[in-house]
Design a protein around this motif. Structure first.
Motif, PDB file in Angstrom:
ATOM      1  N   TYR A 177       0.850  -1.204   0.000  1.00 38.89           N
ATOM      2  CA  TYR A 177       0.000   0.000   0.000  1.00 38.89           C
ATOM      3  C   TYR A 177       0.880   1.246   0.000  1.00 38.89           C
ATOM      4  CZ  TYR A 177      -3.574   3.391   1.330  1.00 38.89           C
ATOM      5  OH  TYR A 177      -4.432   4.470   1.343  1.00 38.89           O
ATOM      6  N   CYS A 213      -6.566   6.032   5.029  1.00 37.24           N
ATOM      7  CA  CYS A 213      -5.586   5.031   4.587  1.00 37.24           C
ATOM      8  C   CYS A 213      -5.728   3.733   5.379  1.00 37.24           C
ATOM      9  CB  CYS A 213      -4.164   5.588   4.694  1.00 37.24           C
ATOM     10  SG  CYS A 213      -3.815   6.791   3.387  1.00 37.24           S
ATOM     11  N   HIS A 271       1.239  11.136   9.893  1.00 37.61           N
ATOM     12  CA  HIS A 271       0.303  10.296   9.143  1.00 37.61           C
ATOM     13  C   HIS A 271       0.491   8.788   9.385  1.00 37.61           C
ATOM     14  CE1 HIS A 271      -2.606   9.250   6.180  1.00 37.61           C
ATOM     15  NE2 HIS A 271      -1.722   8.736   5.335  1.00 37.61           N
ATOM     16  N   GLU A 278      -1.709   6.028  11.371  1.00 35.38           N
ATOM     17  CA  GLU A 278      -2.279   4.842  10.709  1.00 35.38           C
ATOM     18  C   GLU A 278      -2.033   3.586  11.553  1.00 35.38           C
ATOM     19  OE1 GLU A 278      -1.200   5.636   6.146  1.00 35.38           O
ATOM     20  OE2 GLU A 278      -1.914   3.618   6.562  1.00 35.38           O
TER      21      GLU A 278
HETATM   22 ZN   LIG Z   1      -1.816   7.446   3.770  1.00 34.18          ZN
END
Ligand SMILES: [Zn+2]
Length: 440
Positions: A27, A209, A234, A238
């Protein structure tokens, strides 16, 4: 073939051991579509496309997901400023992004989910995080409680104090701790929003995400990629969200981050006015030139982008395309190209080794791993460098010249030959047939 890759989590170059060697999952954070992509945005796209190509050459199945962020305050601002509906902005810039990436020979990912198509999935993930007591509701907001997650800061290697000092953390009275971040926030009637258990609103950026990974790849993945600027907050967020939702301490096994891009030695910024878009560059340079320029520096190092790097890259491509006209001696990918790529994606070494390959087929196959040499040498030399006319135009002019000669209009025939010559196209009449080549 063994791949080694630097893992931001361990701060070491590690042997890549997949979760399941029959199905690799990767990803990468995709673009927020409210403006033209700049060259700094293109770097991760090209780097992870190259990693994707390398993985596909080793493993039977690689699922690569790169999202499209089409819900964001920057998009709302752009729509307001231009007095256009949000979807007009996001559709327009998604299309432009796709065209730009195609020009840079970036393959389409296996899935490219949009946030707006996945709101229900995001809502159910937030519910799980609340149920597991890692998030709380305050003033129509849902906030992640960073003190509830012990491993917070492990990826960016900071303690909480440092994180707060180093990042611009929004101070708000609805937060229990200053570092808590938004999973869901209320929308007013002019902003995009969806009904949720917490009222009409929209998701925060980080949860997008986590939710895309969960939906399209599962609870745990092999590789998560992005630019270094995304490590904190970020990617840290996540990890916190996904592990909390899944009651797990595993999310992405390998975290891979690319370095910054400077433009002519300076950081690209609005205030300096040196932001260069991919779109602008494509007017002047072939996409392969830009791609090679982006791959000419190791992905973890900062890259100094600019005219001289682009010119240098164009010259390298001229040499490589010239070598694709050589004889064929074999048809396998050169070990001198795959081996550096397997060693933490050493693209500069792989490129310099490409220049040493004599066999045209070996060269084309090996260059394919880097997403280069996608054209024939005729196409390359016709559309790059000295000749500005297309292959099609050249052929039409040759036809016209043949007709002129048949009707004994030699003045016209010579004029056409001169016109082509000025465009660096040389004609040769062989056995009653006209062949052409581009002067090198
Ligand atoms: Zn992301």
């Amino acid at each position: 073939m063994k791949l080694k890759i630097y893992n931001t989590l361990s701060k070491e170059k590690e042997l890549f051991v997949p979760l399941n060697k029959n199905s690799i999952k990767m990803y990468v954070c995709g673009p927020t579509v409210y403006n033209f992509a700049h060259i700094g945005n293109a770097r991760p796209a090209v780097i992870f496309d190259t990693l994707y190509r390398v993985l596909k050459s080793i493993y039977p199945k690689v699922t690569y997901v790169r999202n499209i962020t089409d819900v964001d305050d920057k998009i709302n601002e752009a729509a307001k400023k231009l007095n256009q509906p949000i979807s007009a902005i996001t559709n327009k810039y998604t299309d432009i992004y796709h065209k730009d990436m195609k020009s840079l020979c970036v393959l389409s990912p296996s899935h490219e989910p949009r946030v707006t198509d996945n709101i229900d999935k995001i809502i159910s993930m937030i519910k799980k995080i609340i149920d597991n007591k890692n998030a709380y509701i305050k003033d129509d907001h849902v906030l992640f409680d960073v003190t509830s997650f012990d491993a917070y800061g492990k990826l960016s290697n900071r303690d909480r104090e440092e994180m707060l000092a180093g990042a611009r953390v929004e101070v708000a009275d609805y937060k229990k701790n200053p570092g808590d971040f938004v999973l869901w926030k209320p929308s007013n009637e002019n902003e995009p929003g969806w009904e949720s258990p917490w009222g009409y609103g929209r998701p925060g950026w980080h949860i997008e995400c986590s939710s895309m990974v969960e939906t399209y790849l599962g609870d745990e993945i092999d590789i998560h990629g992005g630019g270094q600027d995304l490590i904190f907050p970020h990617h840290e967020n996540e990890i916190a969200q996904s592990c909390s939702a899944h009651n797990s301490n595993r999310y992405a096994k390998y975290w891979v981050h690319n370095g910054y891009l400077n433009m002519e030695g300076e950081k690209m910024s609005k205030s300096i006015g040196n932001i260069v878009t991919v779109n602008e560059l494509l007017e002047k340079y072939d996409g392969e030139v830009i791609r090679l320029a982006l791959l000419s520096t190791h992905y973890r190092k900062p890259i100094n982008f600019g005219e001289s790097l682009l010119e240098q890259s164009k010259n390298i491509l001229n040499k490589l395309y010239k070598n694709t006209e050589n004889e064929v001696h074999g048809d396998k990918i050169s070990e001198d190209v795959i081996n550096p790529l397997l060693d933490d994606l050493n693209t500069p070494l792989a490129i310099s080794n490409l220049l040493k390959i004599k066999c045209s087929k070996t060269l084309s196959k090996s260059a394919g791993l880097l997403g280069l040499l996608n054209k024939t040498s005729e196409e390359w030399f016709a559309s790059n460098n000295k000749s500005k006319i297309s292959k099609n135009d050249i052929e039409l002019l040759i036809q016209e010249r043949d007709e002129a000669r048949k009707s004994k209009d030699f003045v016209k025939a010579d004029e056409i030959r001169d016109q082509l010559d000025q465009n660096n196209v040389v004609l040769e009449d062989v056995d009653g047939k006209t062949i052409w080549r581009v002067k090198k």
